[in-house]
Write an enzyme that holds these catalytic residues in place. Structure first.
Site, PDB file in Angstrom:
ATOM      1  N   THR A  29       0.860  -1.185   0.000  1.00 21.50           N
ATOM      2  CA  THR A  29       0.000   0.000   0.000  1.00 21.50           C
ATOM      3  C   THR A  29       0.892   1.230   0.000  1.00 21.50           C
ATOM      4  O   THR A  29       1.734   1.382   0.880  1.00 21.50           O
ATOM      5  CB  THR A  29      -0.916   0.011   1.246  1.00 21.50           C
ATOM      6  OG1 THR A  29      -1.593  -1.248   1.333  1.00 21.50           O
ATOM      7  CG2 THR A  29      -1.935   1.123   1.153  1.00 21.50           C
ATOM      8  N   LYS A 141       4.472  -8.864   3.742  1.00 16.60           N
ATOM      9  CA  LYS A 141       3.105  -8.370   3.837  1.00 16.60           C
ATOM     10  C   LYS A 141       2.214  -9.306   3.030  1.00 16.60           C
ATOM     11  O   LYS A 141       1.777  -8.992   1.921  1.00 16.60           O
ATOM     12  CB  LYS A 141       3.014  -6.925   3.338  1.00 16.60           C
ATOM     13  CG  LYS A 141       1.762  -6.214   3.826  1.00 16.60           C
ATOM     14  CD  LYS A 141       1.881  -4.714   3.654  1.00 16.60           C
ATOM     15  CE  LYS A 141       0.693  -3.998   4.289  1.00 16.60           C
ATOM     16  NZ  LYS A 141       0.800  -2.534   4.186  1.00 16.60           N
ATOM     17  N   GLU A 174       5.227  -4.412  16.706  1.00 17.93           N
ATOM     18  CA  GLU A 174       4.704  -3.354  15.835  1.00 17.93           C
ATOM     19  C   GLU A 174       3.385  -2.859  16.412  1.00 17.93           C
ATOM     20  O   GLU A 174       3.016  -3.222  17.532  1.00 17.93           O
ATOM     21  CB  GLU A 174       4.485  -3.914  14.418  1.00 17.93           C
ATOM     22  CG  GLU A 174       3.548  -5.121  14.369  1.00 17.93           C
ATOM     23  CD  GLU A 174       3.609  -5.897  13.065  1.00 17.93           C
ATOM     24  OE1 GLU A 174       4.477  -5.609  12.224  1.00 17.93           O
ATOM     25  OE2 GLU A 174       2.777  -6.818  12.898  1.00 17.93           O
TER      26      GLU A 174
END
Length: 265
Positions: A29, A141, A174
């Protein structure tokens, strides 16, 4: 082979697609500014790494980049999402010997509230959902984001802007959708991502500007830092104003970061 699908109201994908059935794919993204993809070289490198580590055929970027250029040309500010699946085929989980990849290109509105986060800062609550260790997928990802879905679901009752996510050894990894880094004694450190978590594009780009030490990080070490930040390709760098009950002075945090950036400029 690969098929590029432009996301629209008339777009469709087979119910037999392996991305839909098994999460067999990956995505990135990116931020679009004035018709250009920010940090495209890093996003491209991410896609290449994901394809290699997941055993996908090599991606053909000429046609993909041409399609992206057409789709974003008229957008002063937007979000580009690229989803790549292994397509159809194979027997059960076993992938097909020859793949026809599906590449879905979407251009989405930019979340306007991100523009104010640098000034307001963000609050974090420690998530009750912990990340499982899987070195074969660490850093990637992939389309398997159910852990993040659970994190976001739990966050609805936590009264914070985002969640600080740990692994099962209680190490900081994270947030739900961003990397995290901290400053202590004018040095930057960030959690290791070799067993779980996502290696973010923006954090990668930051490593080209600043010296970042990747290490095992506990919650106590993070709360004892002089400043803490989260980052991703859309929100850029956002100061953390609190982790549970522990608070940070985000004006001071930004000053420390600016000092380090100026020193490396």
């Amino acid at each position: 082979m690969q098929t590029i699908i432009t996301a629209s109201e008339t777009s469709s994908i087979s119910t037999r697609d392996r991305g839909l059935n098994y999460g067999d794919g990956f995505f990135t993204t990116a931020m679009v500014t004035d018709g250009q993809v920010e940090h495209w070289a890093y996003h491209k490198a991410r896609l290449i790494e994901c394809a290699q580590r997941l055993g996908f055929p090599a991606l053909e970027f000429n046609a993909l980049e041409s399609q992206i250029t057409q789709q974003i040309a008229s957008h002063p500010q937007a979000v580009l999402k690229i989803v790549i699946t292994r397509g159809e085929g194979g027997r059960g989980y076993a992938p097909p010997s020859e793949c026809n990849l599906n590449i879905i290109v979407s251009v989405l509105p930019y979340p306007d509230h991100y523009n104010s986060l640098t000034d307001s800062g963000i609050s974090l609550a420690i998530s009750p959902i912990k990340l499982a260790v899987q070195p074969h997928l660490a850093g990637l990802k992939t389309l398997n984001r159910l852990e993040q879905v659970l994190v976001k679901n739990a966050l609805q009752t936590q009264h914070s802007d985002d969640a600080l996510v740990l692994d099962y050894n209680n190490n900081v990894i994270e947030t739900s959708a961003a990397n995290i880094f901290a400053i202590k004694n004018h040095k930057i450190f960030s959690p290791r991502l070799d067993e779980c978590g996502i290696k973010g594009v923006f954090l990668q780009s930051l490593c080209d500007k600043l010296v970042v030490e990747f290490k095992t990080v506990s919650v106590d070490e993070l709360t004892q830092a002089d400043a803490v930040f989260i980052c991703n390709s859309l929100m850029k760098i956002v100061p953390v104003k609190s982790i549970d009950e522990h608070c940070f002075d985000i004006v001071h945090s930004q000053s420390l970061l600016n000092e380090l950036l100026a020193k490396e400029a």
